[in-house]
Design an enzyme around this catalytic site. Structure first.
Site, PDB file in Angstrom:
ATOM      1  N   CYS A   1       0.828  -1.219   0.000  1.00  0.00           N
ATOM      2  CA  CYS A   1       0.000   0.000   0.000  1.00  0.00           C
ATOM      3  C   CYS A   1       0.855   1.258   0.000  1.00  0.00           C
ATOM      4  CB  CYS A   1      -0.961   0.016   1.189  1.00  0.00           C
ATOM      5  SG  CYS A   1      -0.136   0.062   2.778  1.00  0.00           S
TER       6      CYS A   1
ATOM      7  N   ASP B   1       2.340   2.599   2.510  1.00  0.00           N
ATOM      8  CA  ASP B   1       2.288   3.357   3.754  1.00  0.00           C
ATOM      9  C   ASP B   1       3.585   3.201   4.541  1.00  0.00           C
ATOM     10  OD1 ASP B   1      -0.190   3.973   2.968  1.00  0.00           O
ATOM     11  OD2 ASP B   1      -1.261   2.808   4.465  1.00  0.00           O
TER      12      ASP B   1
ATOM     13  N   CYS C   1      -2.828   5.084   5.813  1.00  0.00           N
ATOM     14  CA  CYS C   1      -4.284   5.050   5.898  1.00  0.00           C
ATOM     15  C   CYS C   1      -4.755   5.388   7.313  1.00  0.00           C
ATOM     16  CB  CYS C   1      -4.788   3.676   5.489  1.00  0.00           C
ATOM     17  SG  CYS C   1      -4.456   2.419   6.741  1.00  0.00           S
TER      18      CYS C   1
ATOM     19  N   CYS D   1      -2.614  -3.161   9.045  1.00  0.00           N
ATOM     20  CA  CYS D   1      -2.188  -1.795   9.375  1.00  0.00           C
ATOM     21  C   CYS D   1      -1.663  -1.749  10.807  1.00  0.00           C
ATOM     22  CB  CYS D   1      -3.345  -0.820   9.202  1.00  0.00           C
ATOM     23  SG  CYS D   1      -4.246  -1.059   7.657  1.00  0.00           S
TER      24      CYS D   1
HETATM   25 FE1  FES Z   1      -1.479   0.545   4.292  1.00  0.00          FE
HETATM   26 FE2  FES Z   1      -3.324   0.483   6.200  1.00  0.00          FE
HETATM   27  S1  FES Z   1      -3.625   0.271   4.056  1.00  0.00           S
HETATM   28  S2  FES Z   1      -1.183   0.431   6.399  1.00  0.00           S
END
Ligand code: FES
Length: 145
Positions: free
Chosen positions: A35, A37, A60, A104
């Site tokens: 993702c 992140d 997110c 996450c």
């Molecule tokens: Fe990437 Fe939550 S979608 S950490």
């Protein structure tokens, strides 16, 4: 039922302990390749206790809420308790996360572990390598867990 608990929304809207600690004793950064992140944790450690903790999360809402809750859970606690913090405990403290968002909370566990490992490395403190993921990245995402 709402997808996200009140606690998740609260910690997402008003995250605790956001920021940077200059002269931190340990810094850990982990990323989720899928993702994109990124979570970074800063620790101030004195007398084997987490005196202060701050985070920066580019991610997110669940990752932000998980970072916020995780920092609250370890602040003022002994290093050993911070090391034992699991993503499940973070998710439970948030009154749950949707299954597809559990990964996450894994970022929070891994970022804290990475920061503790950095602290151990900097101070030449021996540790059990088994306590730390070989590659702190979100492999859990691959399995969807
Ligand atoms: Fe990437 Fe939550 S979608 S950490």
């Amino acid at each position: 039922m709402a997808l996200y608990s009140e606690k998740v929304m609260d910690h997402f809207r008003s995250p605790r302990n956001v920021g940077v600690i200059e002269n931190a004793d340990g810094v850990g950064e982990v990323g989720n390749a899928k993702c994109g992140d990124i979570m970074k944790i800063y620790l101030k450690i004195e007398d084997d206790t987490i005196k202060d903790v701050k985070f920066e999360t580019f991610g997110c809402g669940s990752a932000i809420a998980s970072s916020s809750m995780a920092t609250e859970l370890i602040k003022g606690k002994p290093v050993s308790e911070a090391l034992a913090l699991t993503n499940k405990a973070v998710a439970e403290a948030l009154d749950g996360l949707p299954p597809i968002k559990m990964h996450c909370s894994v970022l929070a566990e891994e970022a804290i572990k990475a920061a503790l490992k950095d602290y151990y490395d900097r101070n030449g403190i021996p540790y059990d390598a088994a306590d730390f993921p070989a590659e702190p990245s979100c492999a859990h995402c691959e399995t969807g867990e």
